[in-house]
Design an enzyme around this catalytic site. Sequence first.
Site, PDB file in Angstrom:
ATOM      1  CG  HIS A 332      -6.558   8.663  -1.126  1.00 12.32           C
ATOM      2  ND1 HIS A 332      -5.900   9.391  -0.175  1.00 12.32           N
ATOM      3  CD2 HIS A 332      -6.215   9.184  -2.323  1.00 12.32           C
ATOM      4  CE1 HIS A 332      -5.193  10.331  -0.775  1.00 12.32           C
ATOM      5  NE2 HIS A 332      -5.362  10.240  -2.070  1.00 12.32           N
ATOM      6  CG  ASP A 389      -6.075   8.491 -10.376  1.00 10.39           C
ATOM      7  OD1 ASP A 389      -6.004   9.534 -11.029  1.00 10.39           O
ATOM      8  OD2 ASP A 389      -5.203   8.124  -9.568  1.00 10.39           O
TER       9      ASP A 389
HETATM   10  N1  ACO Z   1      -8.705  -2.998  -3.891  1.00 10.43           N
HETATM   11  C1  ACO Z   1      -8.801  -3.998  -2.975  1.00 10.43           C
HETATM   12  N2  ACO Z   1      -8.344  -3.898  -1.715  1.00 10.43           N
HETATM   13  C2  ACO Z   1      -7.749  -2.756  -1.355  1.00 10.43           C
HETATM   14  C3  ACO Z   1      -7.617  -1.676  -2.246  1.00 10.43           C
HETATM   15  C4  ACO Z   1      -8.127  -1.818  -3.563  1.00 10.43           C
HETATM   16  N3  ACO Z   1      -8.020  -0.825  -4.441  1.00 10.43           N
HETATM   17  N4  ACO Z   1      -6.981  -0.638  -1.631  1.00 10.43           N
HETATM   18  C5  ACO Z   1      -6.728  -1.078  -0.392  1.00 10.43           C
HETATM   19  N5  ACO Z   1      -7.201  -2.348  -0.216  1.00 10.43           N
HETATM   20  C6  ACO Z   1      -7.167  -3.130   1.032  1.00 10.43           C
HETATM   21  C7  ACO Z   1      -5.774  -3.705   1.284  1.00 10.43           C
HETATM   22  O1  ACO Z   1      -5.627  -4.990   0.714  1.00 10.43           O
HETATM   23  C8  ACO Z   1      -5.739  -3.726   2.788  1.00 10.43           C
HETATM   24  O2  ACO Z   1      -6.530  -4.831   3.215  1.00 10.43           O
HETATM   25  P1  ACO Z   1      -6.119  -5.633   4.572  1.00 10.43           P
HETATM   26  O3  ACO Z   1      -6.252  -4.640   5.671  1.00 10.43           O
HETATM   27  O4  ACO Z   1      -7.101  -6.755   4.632  1.00 10.43           O
HETATM   28  O5  ACO Z   1      -4.697  -6.108   4.362  1.00 10.43           O
HETATM   29  C9  ACO Z   1      -6.503  -2.466   3.195  1.00 10.43           C
HETATM   30  O6  ACO Z   1      -7.415  -2.231   2.118  1.00 10.43           O
HETATM   31  C10 ACO Z   1      -5.625  -1.243   3.394  1.00 10.43           C
HETATM   32  O7  ACO Z   1      -4.874  -1.027   2.191  1.00 10.43           O
HETATM   33  P2  ACO Z   1      -3.372  -0.516   2.158  1.00 10.43           P
HETATM   34  O8  ACO Z   1      -2.735  -0.981   0.910  1.00 10.43           O
HETATM   35  O9  ACO Z   1      -2.688  -0.848   3.458  1.00 10.43           O
HETATM   36  O10 ACO Z   1      -3.590   1.041   2.126  1.00 10.43           O
HETATM   37  P3  ACO Z   1      -2.522   2.111   1.687  1.00 10.43           P
HETATM   38  O11 ACO Z   1      -2.919   3.384   2.344  1.00 10.43           O
HETATM   39  O12 ACO Z   1      -1.129   1.623   1.926  1.00 10.43           O
HETATM   40  O13 ACO Z   1      -2.711   2.233   0.097  1.00 10.43           O
HETATM   41  C11 ACO Z   1      -3.550   2.860  -2.025  1.00 10.43           C
HETATM   42  C12 ACO Z   1      -3.460   3.215  -0.532  1.00 10.43           C
HETATM   43  C13 ACO Z   1      -2.139   2.617  -2.571  1.00 10.43           C
HETATM   44  C14 ACO Z   1      -4.152   4.061  -2.760  1.00 10.43           C
HETATM   45  C15 ACO Z   1      -4.441   1.597  -2.200  1.00 10.43           C
HETATM   46  O14 ACO Z   1      -5.745   1.852  -1.729  1.00 10.43           O
HETATM   47  C16 ACO Z   1      -4.483   1.096  -3.653  1.00 10.43           C
HETATM   48  O15 ACO Z   1      -3.606   0.337  -4.062  1.00 10.43           O
HETATM   49  N6  ACO Z   1      -5.501   1.559  -4.465  1.00 10.43           N
HETATM   50  C17 ACO Z   1      -5.560   1.197  -5.867  1.00 10.43           C
HETATM   51  C18 ACO Z   1      -4.631   2.103  -6.680  1.00 10.43           C
HETATM   52  C19 ACO Z   1      -5.143   3.517  -6.811  1.00 10.43           C
HETATM   53  O16 ACO Z   1      -6.311   3.740  -7.141  1.00 10.43           O
HETATM   54  N7  ACO Z   1      -4.241   4.492  -6.590  1.00 10.43           N
HETATM   55  C20 ACO Z   1      -4.562   5.911  -6.755  1.00 10.43           C
HETATM   56  C21 ACO Z   1      -4.588   6.626  -5.424  1.00 10.43           C
HETATM   57  S1  ACO Z   1      -5.044   8.305  -5.647  1.00 10.43           S
HETATM   58  C22 ACO Z   1      -3.653   9.032  -6.206  1.00 10.43           C
HETATM   59  O17 ACO Z   1      -2.537   8.685  -5.894  1.00 10.43           O
HETATM   60  C23 ACO Z   1      -3.793  10.107  -7.120  1.00 10.43           C
END
Ligand code: ACO
Length: 453
Positions: A332, A389
């Site tokens: 998140h 979710d």
């Molecule tokens: N699975 C694997 N790795 C992940 C995940 C995941 N679900 N989420 C983040 N990471 C990793 C990224 O690859 C990144 O790694 P790095 O630092 O080695 O490059 C690090 O964690 C940070 O992730 P970001 O993408 O920079 O974080 P951001 O805040 O931009 O994204 C998000 C947040 C979009 C929710 C992300 O965690 C994600 O894609 N999750 C999966 C989709 C999801 O469940 N979305 C629902 C969110 S809740 C809502 O909107 C209601």
Amino acid sequence: MSFKLVLSLVFLIEFYTFVYTRKLIMSETASINLNGKTLELSVITGTENEKAIDISKLRDQSGYITLDPGFKNTGATKSAITFLDGEKGILKYRGYKIEELAEKSTFLEVAYLLIYGELPSKQVLEKFRSDIKGQMMVHEDMKNFFAGFPSKSHPMGQLSCLVGALSAFYPESLNPNQNEEEEYQTIVNLIGKMPTIVSWIQKKSLGHPVVYPKKDLGYIDNFMNMIFGEVNCDKIFDDAVLDAMRVLLILHADHEQNCSASTVRIVGSSNANLYASISAGINALWGPLHGGANQAVIEMLEDIKKDGGDVEKYLAKAKDKNDPFRLMGFGHRVYKNFDPRAKIIKKAADEVLEKLGVQDPVLDIAKGLEQAALSDQYFIDRKLYPNVDFYSGIIYRALGFNAEMFTVLFALGRLPGWIAQWKEMRDNKEPIGRPRQVYTGEVDREYVDLENR
Ligand code: ACO
């Protein structure tokens, strides 16, 4: 010591504490040094002690802007609606803890609270409920849209289209200067029609006749009846089912400046009407990185099940930077400890499945995946926890919804939050949202005629 003296002393201590803290708050500044020139920027402190450096005059004073892709460090507004502390896992609507609202409140009470800022009195809530109920009927001509949608249209595409189309049926909403009463009518109209529209999307996707709202049913009962009931026949729902729906809608009702709420605010800031602004928010919610994750989670869990249930294999894929796979329902932007909504939903999922006697092997896979991820260094280092979710789809499925409807249900819950964000932005007379950029394209090129390229 006389009573009067004690009272005066207490007053003096209170007074000096107040002055001292106010002074601290007001005197805090940040400075930026640009080309030898120091700029003093004031610091704004929120009621929960959140701090922000006010850069609103930065460009005027220095010619510089700030750059923050994805707005990871940028506050776009001051808001009094929802507070969340991602480190401590706290979520409150208008100062009320989400855990307490989910336990004690009703969805329409929470909707009123979010939009108007206070818990309604009995009388006010009764009027709000009855005004909404009075607006649940949808214009019959709206049915014509379904004749035009291809049979496999995604429910979210249909929902954004139908909500946007309401502005054509209620042209008075186009007036950007609606008075309070007119705005209230638009708000109750939209809250009233949303469950009917959502249920029609479900019914039409099945090729079934639509069910109309009933005067003697409440908001959630009516919605469930229109979704699962048949024409001229009320379906009786288990209390556990209705309660699970109530909790889910409340938990989704607002989440401060997320992707869809920011979209609603920015679209509304151009004086676009409420229906158009909410329709834009629905589209923003659809993406699998936002609300669309609830559909993506269940599809991911199904894939893992079909593939033999090896959660370690999928954890490895999620960690592999050359693999685009992400663990859906994990991570998140703001929560870096746990998502309080996920805690409540996980408990609700257990209860609903038990009460309905549903054995869902996908729930076991979800629990196994969560366990494995929470003890994996990759997820620990990045503070990745299950979000709202991760478990919501399991409940929706147990209630009888198909996966494509999950994000539509999220939108039904989020509607009051979007309305509250839109209304706050208008009440505060916020300027049109218009970010700047750092241009990185070509500079001054000569046009070359087609024959010479
Ligand atoms: N699975 C694997 N790795 C992940 C995940 C995941 N679900 N989420 C983040 N990471 C990793 C990224 O690859 C990144 O790694 P790095 O630092 O080695 O490059 C690090 O964690 C940070 O992730 P970001 O993408 O920079 O974080 P951001 O805040 O931009 O994204 C998000 C947040 C979009 C929710 C992300 O965690 C994600 O894609 N999750 C999966 C989709 C999801 O469940 N979305 C629902 C969110 S809740 C809502 O909107 C209601």
